[in-house]
Write an enzyme that holds these catalytic residues in place. Structure first.
Site, PDB file in Angstrom:
ATOM      1  N   GLU A  44       0.842  -1.207   0.000  1.00 17.38           N
ATOM      2  CA  GLU A  44       0.000   0.000   0.000  1.00 17.38           C
ATOM      3  C   GLU A  44       0.869   1.247   0.000  1.00 17.38           C
ATOM      4  O   GLU A  44       1.748   1.393   0.848  1.00 17.38           O
ATOM      5  CB  GLU A  44      -0.892   0.005   1.245  1.00 17.38           C
ATOM      6  N   LYS A 133     -10.510  -3.149   7.834  1.00 20.47           N
ATOM      7  CA  LYS A 133      -9.331  -3.020   8.684  1.00 20.47           C
ATOM      8  C   LYS A 133      -9.758  -2.381   9.997  1.00 20.47           C
ATOM      9  O   LYS A 133     -10.397  -1.321  10.009  1.00 20.47           O
ATOM     10  CB  LYS A 133      -8.215  -2.230   8.002  1.00 20.47           C
TER      11      LYS A 133
END
Length: 209
Positions: A44, A133
Site C-alpha cells: 500500500e 481493517k
C-alpha cells in the site's frame, strides 16, 4: 478474478500488508523489491505520500504480476478512480465512506476501509467492502474484536492495523485474518535494506500467529 477471490488468495499466501507511508517514487521500487523478497505480497502506498500516483504506477508496471498493489488513505470516489487508472487493485481508507466503498466496488477493485465499531463495519459491508481493517488496532484489543466477530461474518476478512509489531502479532491469533504494517515496517527515509530486514521479522513472526 473478482475482488473477494483476489484478496483471499493474497491473504492466503501472506496475511500482511506493507504500508509505505512517505515513500518517494525514486526509492519505491527497491524498497518494494526488498519487501517482496521477504515474503510480503500486498503493498500500500498512502495517498498522503509524495507523488503517490507516480509511485503506484511504477509498482504496477514492475511488480503488478507478482504482488497486489494498492493505494491507502483514499478519501474520495475521484481518488478511487485515479487508483483504478494506474492499474492498482486495492483501495484502502482510514474511514468508512460509503461513496468511496461503493465506487471501489463498482470499479471491481478490492475495498478495505477502516472501521472501529460494529455499526461502521456493517455500513462498510453493505456498501460493498471486500474486507475491513480494524483501525487503530492499538486502541482496541483482540478481546474487542472477538466480541465483534459474534456478529461480523467470518466471510469478511478483518486486518488489524495500527501499532502492530512482530512481538504483538501472536496476541491476535484467531481474532483477525491479517495485519497492516506501518511504522514498525517502514518510516519515511528508511532504505531498502532496513525495510527488508523489518519485513523479514514480521514474516518470521507469522509462525506464532
Amino acid at each position: 478474478m473478482d475482488a473477494k477471490t483476489l484478496l483471499n488468495t493474497a491473504l492466503g499466501r501472506c496475511p500482511l500488508v506493507a504500508i509505505l507511508r512517505g515513500v518517494r517514487p525514486a526509492e519505491v521500487e527497491p524498497i518494494v523489491e526488498a519487501v517482496l523478497a521477504a515474503g510480503i505480497g500486498i503493498v500500500e502506498v498512502p495517498l498522503n505520500s509524495p507523488e503517490p500516483f507516480d509511485s503506484i504506477e511504477r509498482l504496477v508496471a514492475r511488480f503488478g504480476n507478482d504482488a497486489l498493489i494498492g493505494a491507502g488513505t483514499v478519501l474520495s470516489p475521484e481518488d478511487a478512480r485515479r487508483v483504478a487508472d494506474t492499474g492498482a487493485q486495492v483501495v484502502i481508507s482510514p474511514n468508512v465512506d460509503t461513496k468511496v466503498i461503493a465506487e471501489t466496488a463498482r470499479l471491481g477493485l478490492v475495498s478495505l476501509p477502516g472501521y472501529f465499531t460494529p455499526s461502521e463495519a456493517f455500513a462498510a459491508i453493505n456498501a460493498g467492502a471486500t474486507g475491513l481493517k480494524l483501525f487503530p488496532a492499538e486502541a482496541a484489543s483482540p478481546k474487542i474484536l472477538n466480541a465483534q466477530r459474534a456478529v461480523i461474518p467470518r466471510t469478511v476478512p478483518i486486518l488489524a492495523v495500527g501499532g502492530i509489531t512482530p512481538d504483538t502479532m501472536s496476541n491476535w491469533s484467531g481474532s483477525c485474518e491479517g495485519f497492516g504494517l506501518g511504522s514498525a515496517l517502514y518510516k519515511a527515509g528508511m532504505d531498502a535494506e532496513q525495510t527488508g530486514r523489518n519485513a523479514a521479522a514480521f514474516v518470521a513472526a507469522l509462525e506464532t500467529f
